[in-house]
Design an enzyme around this catalytic site. Structure first.
Site, mmCIF file in Angstrom:
data_model
loop_
_atom_site.group_PDB
_atom_site.id
_atom_site.type_symbol
_atom_site.label_atom_id
_atom_site.label_comp_id
_atom_site.label_asym_id
_atom_site.label_seq_id
_atom_site.Cartn_x
_atom_site.Cartn_y
_atom_site.Cartn_z
ATOM 1 N N TYR A 71 0.844 -1.208 0.000
ATOM 2 C CA TYR A 71 0.000 0.000 0.000
ATOM 3 C C TYR A 71 0.875 1.253 0.000
ATOM 4 O O TYR A 71 0.592 2.223 -0.698
ATOM 5 C CB TYR A 71 -0.927 0.014 1.230
ATOM 6 C CG TYR A 71 -1.884 1.178 1.166
ATOM 7 C CD1 TYR A 71 -3.083 1.080 0.466
ATOM 8 C CD2 TYR A 71 -1.557 2.402 1.759
ATOM 9 C CE1 TYR A 71 -3.940 2.160 0.361
ATOM 10 C CE2 TYR A 71 -2.410 3.483 1.651
ATOM 11 C CZ TYR A 71 -3.600 3.369 0.961
ATOM 12 O OH TYR A 71 -4.439 4.437 0.844
ATOM 13 N N PHE A 123 -8.159 20.832 -25.359
ATOM 14 C CA PHE A 123 -8.415 19.402 -25.348
ATOM 15 C C PHE A 123 -9.637 19.194 -24.457
ATOM 16 O O PHE A 123 -9.821 19.907 -23.476
ATOM 17 C CB PHE A 123 -7.211 18.573 -24.879
ATOM 18 C CG PHE A 123 -7.487 17.111 -25.049
ATOM 19 C CD1 PHE A 123 -7.553 16.559 -26.326
ATOM 20 C CD2 PHE A 123 -7.771 16.296 -23.968
ATOM 21 C CE1 PHE A 123 -7.893 15.219 -26.498
ATOM 22 C CE2 PHE A 123 -8.105 14.950 -24.142
ATOM 23 C CZ PHE A 123 -8.171 14.419 -25.414
ATOM 24 N N ARG A 382 -13.853 14.158 -34.273
ATOM 25 C CA ARG A 382 -13.180 15.271 -33.612
ATOM 26 C C ARG A 382 -13.630 16.552 -34.278
ATOM 27 O O ARG A 382 -12.905 17.184 -35.030
ATOM 28 C CB ARG A 382 -11.643 15.152 -33.683
ATOM 29 C CG ARG A 382 -11.056 13.982 -32.950
ATOM 30 C CD ARG A 382 -10.879 14.158 -31.451
ATOM 31 N NE ARG A 382 -12.036 13.950 -30.643
ATOM 32 C CZ ARG A 382 -11.993 13.845 -29.297
ATOM 33 N NH1 ARG A 382 -10.855 13.921 -28.652
ATOM 34 N NH2 ARG A 382 -13.092 13.684 -28.598
HETATM 35 C C1 P61 Z 1 -7.219 10.220 -26.871
HETATM 36 F F1 P61 Z 1 -12.049 11.291 -27.142
HETATM 37 N N1 P61 Z 1 -6.490 11.409 -24.957
HETATM 38 O O1 P61 Z 1 -6.521 11.001 -27.546
HETATM 39 P P1 P61 Z 1 -6.578 10.401 -20.088
HETATM 40 N N2 P61 Z 1 -4.289 15.334 -22.749
HETATM 41 C C2 P61 Z 1 -4.197 14.866 -24.000
HETATM 42 C C3 P61 Z 1 -4.855 13.689 -24.348
HETATM 43 O O2 P61 Z 1 -4.758 13.243 -25.604
HETATM 44 C C4 P61 Z 1 -5.617 12.974 -23.373
HETATM 45 C C5 P61 Z 1 -5.672 13.510 -22.059
HETATM 46 C C6 P61 Z 1 -5.010 14.684 -21.785
HETATM 47 C C7 P61 Z 1 -7.256 10.418 -25.423
HETATM 48 C C8 P61 Z 1 -8.290 9.674 -24.609
HETATM 49 C C9 P61 Z 1 -9.544 10.491 -24.712
HETATM 50 O O3 P61 Z 1 -12.178 13.517 -25.721
HETATM 51 C C10 P61 Z 1 -11.426 12.465 -25.280
HETATM 52 O O4 P61 Z 1 -5.463 9.509 -19.669
HETATM 53 C C11 P61 Z 1 -3.414 15.623 -24.986
HETATM 54 O O5 P61 Z 1 -7.409 9.898 -21.208
HETATM 55 O O6 P61 Z 1 -7.417 10.824 -18.914
HETATM 56 C C12 P61 Z 1 -6.330 11.828 -23.706
HETATM 57 O O7 P61 Z 1 -5.818 11.715 -20.583
HETATM 58 C C13 P61 Z 1 -6.461 12.854 -20.994
HETATM 59 C C14 P61 Z 1 -10.342 10.387 -25.829
HETATM 60 C C15 P61 Z 1 -9.757 11.550 -23.841
HETATM 61 C C16 P61 Z 1 -11.302 11.358 -26.089
HETATM 62 C C17 P61 Z 1 -10.731 12.530 -24.111
HETATM 63 O O8 P61 Z 1 -7.856 9.292 -27.354
#
Ligand code: P61
Length: 475
Positions: A71, A123, A382
């Site tokens: 832990y 984002f 997107r």
């Molecule tokens: C992706 F449709 N990306 O590209 P987490 N910052 C950036 C990312 O690309 C990102 C995160 C923070 C994803 C997953 C995803 O609208 C969406 O680990 C530049 O996913 O929490 C994640 O990081 C967030 C897909 C997220 C999406 C949000 O596919």
């Protein structure tokens, strides 16, 4: 050599299911025309995301077996902490279960109600956490980023004139930090340059504004710097990553991308007070500060993944060039897409693919659904759906870029998988005039794209001038 062959061989395989068009028509209808709601089992080639979808190496699988599941004080925590410090150069490290958890903690700690948070394009999760913390996001990316056909080599760069304008308008004291993303996702995976990072840091230091890196795809960004920025050709990816991070004050990171793991994230920073506060928050939302929501084995796999991704330049060259390959094949079929090709994905230009579908009818959402029906390939919208509604006016944000992302998981698919995807999309392009738009039947209030449901609208005939406009757009 035109295309870079894989710097690995395959040891384990996972069978995938090929389905019929009729099967897929039913599946997408049941999924409310939202590719996020499809079952993975019904997908042939999954280009939804590169997040958490990497194939791990034998060394990473071996590391998993070495997880110390204590832990408190797991040895894997200390190893990961040291790896992050060595590779990215930040002093302090706070683990989280994934990127948005790090964004949540950072936004809560740094943003006060009424603050402004500039960033090089929004984002989805990043902006939402800024808004939930009482901030307003301001887009300060260069104009070229919003143009799918601009050939600017660093379309992720921040426009310092836009930063100056914001400082003049609202005052530096209302700007706690800039969120600076590498290989900007929503712009098409477009990199920032080292020069931009350096100049941004100088600018921000003058006004007491922190530069907080979104470190999710910095290793991919480093490859573009090596290829495109004068003076970096002979520097290693590892050196470039380190230098880029040195122009920032800290970062959030979704380790599920460049980190080559299925789950994980972190915050890192140089400021001790911010570190102490972040550690205090992590125990509320994530878990003890020596695991932050990850199992010991997850931290072991991540430390190994980070080391592997910068150990030599071979991996990242293959990774980015594989994406480029898909872009080149689509180009050979004349499919409109964002250029220059990004690091993690090729983004189709849905406005040009479906010029007869107005943006209020969600052409990118519709195109992603049709690509699935045509090919069994899963892509991601997107565009207007992802951008959501303005929290003040309640209107759709209608971004300039209306895109469908074909995202390449790391070390997972071969060139023939990508050929298959491109061929299928080229076939669909030939009867694109038959594709109509969509309307919402269920619209969640936040991050609506994940769970929204749609129904199809009838296709409107494509007018001759729309074809012409599309031709013009492509040039
Ligand atoms: C992706 F449709 N990306 O590209 P987490 N910052 C950036 C990312 O690309 C990102 C995160 C923070 C994803 C997953 C995803 O609208 C969406 O680990 C530049 O996913 O929490 C994640 O990081 C967030 C897909 C997220 C999406 C949000 O596919």
């Amino acid at each position: 050599m035109k295309y870079i062959p894989e710097p690995f061989k395959i040891k384990t395989v996972e069978p995938i299911k090929m389905t019929t068009r009729e099967y897929r028509q039913k599946a997408i209808k049941e999924a409310g025309y939202n590719t996020f709601l499809l079952r993975s089992e019904d997908v042939y080639i999954d280009l939804l995301t590169d997040s958490g979808t990497s194939a791990m190496s034998d060394a990473q699988w071996a590391a998993l077996q070495m997880g110390d599941e204590a832990y408190a004080g797991s040895r894997n925590f200390y190893d990961l902490e040291r790896t992050v410090q060595e590779v990215f150069g930040f002093k302090y490290f706070v683990p989280t279960h994934q990127g948005r958890a790090a964004e949540h903690i950072m936004s809560k700690l740094l943003i006060k109600t009424g603050d402004y948070v500039p960033g090089n394009m929004y984002f989805t999760t990043t902006r939402l956490h800024q808004e939930l913390a009482g901030g307003t996001f301001i887009d300060v990316i260069v104009d070229e980023a919003h143009d799918p056909y601009s050939r600017h080599p660093f379309k992720g760069n921040v426009d310092l004139k836009k930063m100056q304008k914001l400082v003049d308008e609202v005052g530096a004291e209302r700007i706690p930090y800039i969120s600076y993303e590498t290989c900007v996702n929503m712009a098409g995976g477009q990199p920032v340059s080292i020069q931009n990072a350096r100049e941004l840091k100088e600018f921000c230091d003058k006004y007491g504004i922190k530069v907080m890196l979104d470190n999710t795809r910095t290793i991919e960004n480093a490859y573009f710097i090596q290829q495109r920025e004068p003076g970096y050709k002979n520097k290693s990816i590892r050196e470039i990553v380190y230098e880029l991070c040195s122009y920032t004050d800290g970062c959030t990171c979704s380790a599920k991308k460049d980190g080559l793991v299925n789950i994980g994230g972190f915050l890192a920073m140089n400021d001790e007070e911010f570190f102490v506060q972040a550690r205090a928050q992590v125990v509320i939302y994530e878990g003890l500060h020596t695991y932050g929501g990850m199992a010991g084995r997850d931290m072991a796999a991540l430390a190994q993944g980070i080391r592997e991704s910068v150990a030599t330049d071979d991996y990242i060259r293959y990774r980015v060039e594989q994406t480029n390959y898909l872009g080149d094949v689509l180009e050979s079929y004349g499919i409109p897409h964002v250029v220059p090709h990004g690091g993690h994905a090729i983004f189709l230009n849905a406005r040009a693919f479906l010029p007869h579908v107005p943006q209020e009818e969600f052409p990118a959402q519709s195109l992603a659904a049709e690509i699935y029906v045509e090919t069994g390939v899963r892509a991601m919208e997107r565009g207007n759906v992802s951008a959501g509604r303005d929290p003040v006016t309640g209107k759709n944000r209608c971004p300039k870029l209306e895109l469908v992302r074909l995202t390449i998981p790391r070390r997972v698919y071969t060139q023939s998988h990508l050929d298959y995807a491109a061929e299928g999309i080229a076939k669909l392009y030939k009867h694109r005039d038959k594709i109509g738009g969509l309307k919402f039947v269920f619209e969640p209030q936040m991050l609506r794209f994940f769970q929204a449901r749609f129904e199809p609208l009838p296709a409107r005939p494509m007018k001759a001038e729309e074809m012409v406009e599309e031709e013009h757009l492509r040039r």
